[in-house]
Design a protein around this motif. Sequence first.
Motif, PDB file in Angstrom:
ATOM      1  N   LEU A 387      27.582 101.970   1.506  1.00 11.50           N
ATOM      2  CA  LEU A 387      26.165 101.746   1.251  1.00 11.50           C
ATOM      3  C   LEU A 387      25.298 102.884   1.792  1.00 11.50           C
ATOM      4  N   PHE A 388      25.652 103.429   2.951  1.00  9.16           N
ATOM      5  CA  PHE A 388      24.923 104.546   3.568  1.00  9.16           C
ATOM      6  C   PHE A 388      23.478 104.173   3.861  1.00  9.16           C
ATOM      7  N   GLY A 389      23.326 103.061   4.547  1.00  9.10           N
ATOM      8  CA  GLY A 389      22.016 102.597   4.957  1.00  9.10           C
ATOM      9  C   GLY A 389      22.159 101.665   6.148  1.00  9.10           C
ATOM     10  N   PRO A 390      21.031 101.231   6.752  1.00  6.95           N
ATOM     11  CA  PRO A 390      21.080 100.411   7.969  1.00  6.95           C
ATOM     12  C   PRO A 390      21.323  98.937   7.667  1.00  6.95           C
ATOM     13  N   VAL A 391      22.471  98.650   7.076  1.00  4.24           N
ATOM     14  CA  VAL A 391      22.788  97.301   6.617  1.00  4.24           C
ATOM     15  C   VAL A 391      24.144  96.889   7.176  1.00  4.24           C
TER      16      VAL A 391
END
Length: 483
Positions: A387-391
């Motif tokens: 995903l490459f995000g803060p998830v």
Amino acid sequence: MGKVLRRLLIDGQLVDPGRHYPSINPATGSVIEEAPDATVEHAESAIRAARHAFDDTDWSTNVAKRVQCLRQLHEALQRHREELGQLTIAECGHTPMLVAGPALDDPISVLGYYAELAEKFAFTEDLGEHESRGAMHRRSVEREPAGVVSAIVAYNYPMQLALAKLAPALAAGCTVVLKGAPQTPLLAVALGELIAAETDMPAGVVNVITSSEVAVGEVLTTHPDVDMITFTGSTPVGRQIMAAASPTVKRVFLELGGKSALILLDDADIEMPALIAAMSICSHAGQGCAITSRLLVPRSRHDEIVERVKAHLSNVKVGNPTEPGNYMGPLISQAQREKVDGMVQRAIEAGAQLAMGGHSIDGPGFFYAPTLLTNVDPDSEVAQDELFGPVLAVIAFDDDDDAVRIANNSIFGLSGGVYGADTDRAMAVARRIRTGTVGVNGGVWFAPDAPFGGYKQSGIGREMGAAGLAEFLETKTIAVPVG
């Protein structure tokens, strides 16, 4: 260094390509500066220069010269550390804390490590004598540079990725065409400027280009004069590079995607791993291939752990990394923010529960709220795709075997972590996880001497350490009759 020179480094010269494109500050959305935009012709010129420097100079055999140049570059980067740090914050959205670690200071140390390793490395190994067909033969193994290297880096940690490729390639005696990421070109340009101005690197040994054209990358992966490709980026692009390299059977090093799992065993004290899980997923806004983006928890403790992680996430300060106290900066672009949000919304539609976050943050820049998804199906998109995000996706397991099964239920195998009160038990679980790196009870593996890379579709080969040098070496066995 002063103002960044907006030129390419080709054959020892700083070259104005005659066209430029903007590098955007992801925290503000404003243009930092115009970056040089190389054409296919510039890429071909850089490859020719690297080919000449490898074939027609003594670079490939002169270890002392290579060590000297590596140390010169190491010293140059140390001298200009403050300017490079400011550029790293502006162009990448890194916080000062990351600049003091994996974004800049740690990569600079990689140069010193490989200078020392090259100085003491046994490029020739004596195998002794061997009898064959009534005669004795003296044998040796020579380790020689692979040749001309195309080094292609990603945007998330551009200086780390560039130097983790450049340093061992140069230590081995290769020549290099380094292509900076389109989203973070100015750091590559700055590196090329320092090489040209403050080292004795012979012309053509290192060439640095930046470009907005996909065709430039295609040249670097298909050109017959390129012997090896080292690439860091997504797994889909890695597959394309393997295919592009196959007609000429180039050596390929790939450091690709990850969907790493952090396992909390049922005997773990949850406070520290809950904090680590929260802070890790927010580090550089989750834009790290080795970040543990899946949190595997005992089913009986799911809600308890979620509450602790949620509490820690709620304390994360998000904002412009130039402002003191902000722990998490922006995503790299609006396109990346839209990708992250799209995956989060689809996860919720598929049945995951949103515990917090799940939305963009208003204002300038490309910020996204720290997001916690719970009761995630281990086979769902958000648990399977990078995903490459803060998830952070929380997944429940029943026992150790189930945790290992879920952790290994991925096309990726880059990193992971295990927490447990019984270290032997945690180590036993860690050894069953099919990944290239694992931290047990908070153990930190990242260092210049520690090999880094992945299993399965997380890549081929290892970066850093002696294994990283070996990636750029060919092995030749020589025998000569005795007497």
